[in-house]
Design an enzyme around this catalytic site. Structure first.
Site, mmCIF file in Angstrom:
data_model
loop_
_atom_site.group_PDB
_atom_site.id
_atom_site.type_symbol
_atom_site.label_atom_id
_atom_site.label_comp_id
_atom_site.label_asym_id
_atom_site.label_seq_id
_atom_site.Cartn_x
_atom_site.Cartn_y
_atom_site.Cartn_z
ATOM 1 N N HIS A 98 -9.615 1.299 4.909
ATOM 2 C CA HIS A 98 -8.339 1.462 5.610
ATOM 3 C C HIS A 98 -8.544 2.426 6.787
ATOM 4 O O HIS A 98 -9.342 3.370 6.696
ATOM 5 C CB HIS A 98 -7.286 2.012 4.636
ATOM 6 C CG HIS A 98 -5.916 1.988 5.228
ATOM 7 N ND1 HIS A 98 -5.486 2.943 6.111
ATOM 8 C CD2 HIS A 98 -4.891 1.100 5.096
ATOM 9 C CE1 HIS A 98 -4.240 2.650 6.490
ATOM 10 N NE2 HIS A 98 -3.861 1.530 5.893
ATOM 11 N N GLY A 152 4.689 1.395 4.716
ATOM 12 C CA GLY A 152 5.983 2.074 4.568
ATOM 13 C C GLY A 152 7.049 1.233 3.877
ATOM 14 O O GLY A 152 7.743 1.725 2.972
ATOM 15 N N LYS A 198 0.066 4.269 -0.280
ATOM 16 C CA LYS A 198 -0.598 5.446 0.304
ATOM 17 C C LYS A 198 -0.408 6.675 -0.608
ATOM 18 O O LYS A 198 -0.388 6.537 -1.830
ATOM 19 C CB LYS A 198 -0.093 5.685 1.729
ATOM 20 C CG LYS A 198 -0.231 4.418 2.598
ATOM 21 C CD LYS A 198 -0.048 4.644 4.049
ATOM 22 C CE LYS A 198 -0.220 3.325 4.792
ATOM 23 N NZ LYS A 198 -0.136 3.464 6.231
ATOM 24 N N GLU A 257 -5.433 -4.893 10.695
ATOM 25 C CA GLU A 257 -4.422 -3.844 10.853
ATOM 26 C C GLU A 257 -4.658 -3.102 12.165
ATOM 27 O O GLU A 257 -5.465 -2.150 12.211
ATOM 28 C CB GLU A 257 -4.505 -2.853 9.692
ATOM 29 C CG GLU A 257 -4.176 -3.467 8.359
ATOM 30 C CD GLU A 257 -3.549 -2.439 7.423
ATOM 31 O OE1 GLU A 257 -2.422 -2.658 6.990
ATOM 32 O OE2 GLU A 257 -4.191 -1.414 7.167
ATOM 33 N N ASN A 280 0.863 -1.187 0.000
ATOM 34 C CA ASN A 280 0.000 0.000 0.000
ATOM 35 C C ASN A 280 0.900 1.239 0.000
ATOM 36 O O ASN A 280 1.497 1.565 1.016
ATOM 37 C CB ASN A 280 -0.891 -0.043 1.255
ATOM 38 C CG ASN A 280 -1.720 1.216 1.425
ATOM 39 O OD1 ASN A 280 -1.815 2.034 0.516
ATOM 40 N ND2 ASN A 280 -2.327 1.369 2.597
HETATM 41 P P1 PGA Z 1 2.723 0.357 7.670
HETATM 42 O O1 PGA Z 1 1.263 0.602 7.061
HETATM 43 O O2 PGA Z 1 3.251 -0.927 7.091
HETATM 44 O O3 PGA Z 1 3.507 1.563 7.263
HETATM 45 O O4 PGA Z 1 2.541 0.250 9.153
HETATM 46 C C1 PGA Z 1 0.376 -0.467 6.869
HETATM 47 C C2 PGA Z 1 -0.941 0.045 6.343
HETATM 48 O O5 PGA Z 1 -1.392 1.105 6.783
HETATM 49 O O6 PGA Z 1 -1.547 -0.588 5.456
#
Ligand code: PGA
Length: 257
Positions: A93, A232, A10, A165, A8
């Site tokens: 999400h 990330g 983002k 999550e 993802n």
């Molecule tokens: P992260 O995000 O791996 O940066 O913690 C996961 C997500 O929000 O899907």
């Protein structure tokens, strides 16, 4: 069930940067693996990325969609517009639930829009830190799963992916521990199967939040975790490649046993 790794991205990477990352990933990650990989770039990157995707490498997902197929909705993208470009779409999400006030009712409609248009929705569920401290994790996640699947038939539920999550671990660089993940995955599995599917574990359940390469084998060893949703770390080609290759090793080992 083959392991599924979802990246993802983002709100990161303009089209030229997105294309660069995909090309690097294609060099580093072998094609035609047993492990499925879905990249979820921002909307404007989907077509440029699709144009450079090599066969057998990655599938594409969107990060959101509208509830309607078309209409007067400034700034939005519908699931019907994503047909032929994306195979998956992330729905609900926590950043959308919290920043854009998406509630369970809206999320249920988006799930229906995705399925109606032949996309596989990745339904994200997870409790906040306050909810966890108040002992509400199970209640919150059960309610989110139940509501998210509310408008789907049993047959349609089989096209869904669910991602657990925990909001408190997202972006932290430290995943929840296997001991914390295990009961929540069990709750999700029990909720889905009680509602729709009997005993067979046919809905993939992913873990996401703070996933880094060093956590892959411990997380994928948790019963019924069938993949990872990576934020990330999916923006760093070396880290993401390590995550996919780590998952591939786990997949092979599971076939040998
Ligand atoms: P992260 O995000 O791996 O940066 O913690 C996961 C997500 O929000 O899907």
């Amino acid at each position: 069930m083959n392991i599924l790794i979802v990246g993802n991205w983002k709100m990161h990477l303009a089209p030229a940067e997105a294309v660069k990352l995909v090309k690097k990933l294609q060099e580093r990650i072998p094609p035609n693996r047993d492990v499925g990989v879905v990249l979820c770039p921002p909307f404007i990157d989907l077509v440029p990325v699709q144009e450079v995707l090599e066969r057998g490498h990655f599938k594409l997902g969107a990060q959101n969609c509208h509830v309607m197929d078309e209409g007067a909705s400034t700034g939005e993208i519908s699931a019907s517009m994503l047909r032929g470009i994306a195979d998956y779409v992330i729905i609900g999400h926590s950043e959308r639930r919290h920043e854009f006030y998406e509630d369970d009712k809206l999320i249920a409609k988006k799930m229906a829009a995705a399925v109606r248009n032949g996309l596989k929705p990745i339904l994200c569920v997870g409790e906040t830190l306050d909810e966890r401290h108040d002992g509400l994790s199970t209640k919150v996640v059960t309610a989110q799963v139940t509501a998210g699947l509310m408008m789907l038939t049993a047959e349609e539920v089989e096209t869904v992916v669910i991602a657990y999550e925990p909001v408190w671990a997202i972006g932290s660089g430290a995943s929840a521990t296997p001991d914390q993940i295990k009961p929540m995955i069990a709750v999700i599995k029990a909720t889905v199967h009680e509602l729709y599917l009997g005993d067979e574990p046919v809905v993939p359940i992913l873990y996401g939040a703070g996933v880094e390469p060093e956590f892959v084998s411990a997380i994928l060893s948790v019963p019924y975790v069938s993949g990872l949703l990576v934020g990330g770390a999916s923006l760093h080609y070396e880290k993401f490649a390590q995550i996919v290759i780590g998952a591939q090793d786990m997949q092979r080992a599971s076939k040998l046993t």
